[in-house]
Design an enzyme around this catalytic site. Structure first.
Site, PDB file in Angstrom:
ATOM      1  CE  LYS A  44      -6.707  -5.245  -2.931  1.00 61.33           C
ATOM      2  NZ  LYS A  44      -8.054  -5.228  -3.537  1.00 61.33           N
ATOM      3  CG  ASP A  45       1.464 -10.172  -4.071  1.00 62.39           C
ATOM      4  OD1 ASP A  45       1.460  -8.944  -4.283  1.00 62.39           O
ATOM      5  OD2 ASP A  45       2.270 -10.727  -3.292  1.00 62.39           O
TER       6      ASP A  45
END
Length: 254
Positions: A44-45
């Site tokens: 998700k970064d």
């Protein structure tokens, strides 16, 4: 060794690692992409950085605004470090069903956390965040990972290209779990443009599952970016089966 100017520059370019002991077929090669190598330990970064960068470029996110997002945790953590580097306060809305560790980690990164009823899951957090931005639209910018095209584009432009380059285009199947659907949508689009014969398989959680971050599309708010036509095969997976396999991978592959 490369020198990076800030932590956000280390996002992506994660390794592909061969699965050896858990692969029973010598005629098949299986690779796992280690997204845990991203700075906060999550894929998700990638979307957090891309959604914020694009919002700045489009003038939707300006200095003084607060980033607001409903999440099961990982996207919020990615947004928190992005906010630190870029100078935006971050508020995260999550279900009380999430782990205490995720809440503490978000708070350690300086994010403000609002918790919603556990029985409503992530859908409850989504509804609460929508209420908050409707009440104070000038205060907040909400990336809305569930409908943001830049979610899947992060994977189209980066994750998928990394897979293609690392394998030399030698891909027959791509298997991916289902949450916001951004990962599978972006990678599927890219790979099928390169080779329409590639099959995309969705590991879809069963109804009533309890794995944070995943969605069963029949019992949850369906993300606007989700397009089932991009998926060739769907395999329903029980929570216990997924957890068991995760343990097997750790015990046999490291």
């Amino acid at each position: 060794m490369k020198v990076y100017q800030n932590i956000l520059e280390t996002i992506g370019n994660t390794p592909l690692v061969r699965i050896n002991k858990l692969n029973p077929n010598p005629n098949v090669t299986i690779y796992a992409k280690l997204e845990g190598w991203n700075p906060t330990g999550s894929i998700k970064d990638r979307i957090a950085l891309n959604m914020i960068t694009q919002a700045e470029a489009e003038g939707k996110l300006t200095p003084g605004k607060t980033i607001l997002e409903p999440t099961s945790g990982n996207t919020g953590i990615g947004l928190a470090i992005t906010g630190i580097v870029k100078g935006y306060p971050v508020e995260i809305v999550m279900s009380r069903a999430v782990s205490v560790e995720r809440v503490k980690l978000l708070e350690a990164y300086g994010a403000k956390v609002t918790l919603t009823p556990a029985n409503m899951g992530t859908d409850g957090a989504i509804m609460k965040a929508r209420e908050m931005i409707a009440a104070e639209p000038d205060k907040y910018f909400m990336p809305d990972q569930f409908s943001n095209e830049h979610n899947k584009m992060a994977h189209y432009r980066n994750t998928a290209q990394e897979i293609w380059e690392a394998t030399g285009g030698n891909v027959d199947y791509m298997v991916c779990a289902l949450g916001t659907s951004g990962t599978i949508m972006g990678i599927s689009t890219f790979l099928k443009e390169k080779n329409p014969k590639i099959k995309v398989v969705s590991a879809h959680p069963e109804k009533g599952h309890y794995i944070q971050g995943l969605k069963n599309m029949r019992e949850a708010i369906v993300p606007a970016i989700y397009d089932p036509s991009r998926i060739d095969t769907t395999i329903m997976v029980e929570s216990e089966t997924a957890i068991h396999m995760a343990r097997e991978i750790v015990q046999h592959e490291g």
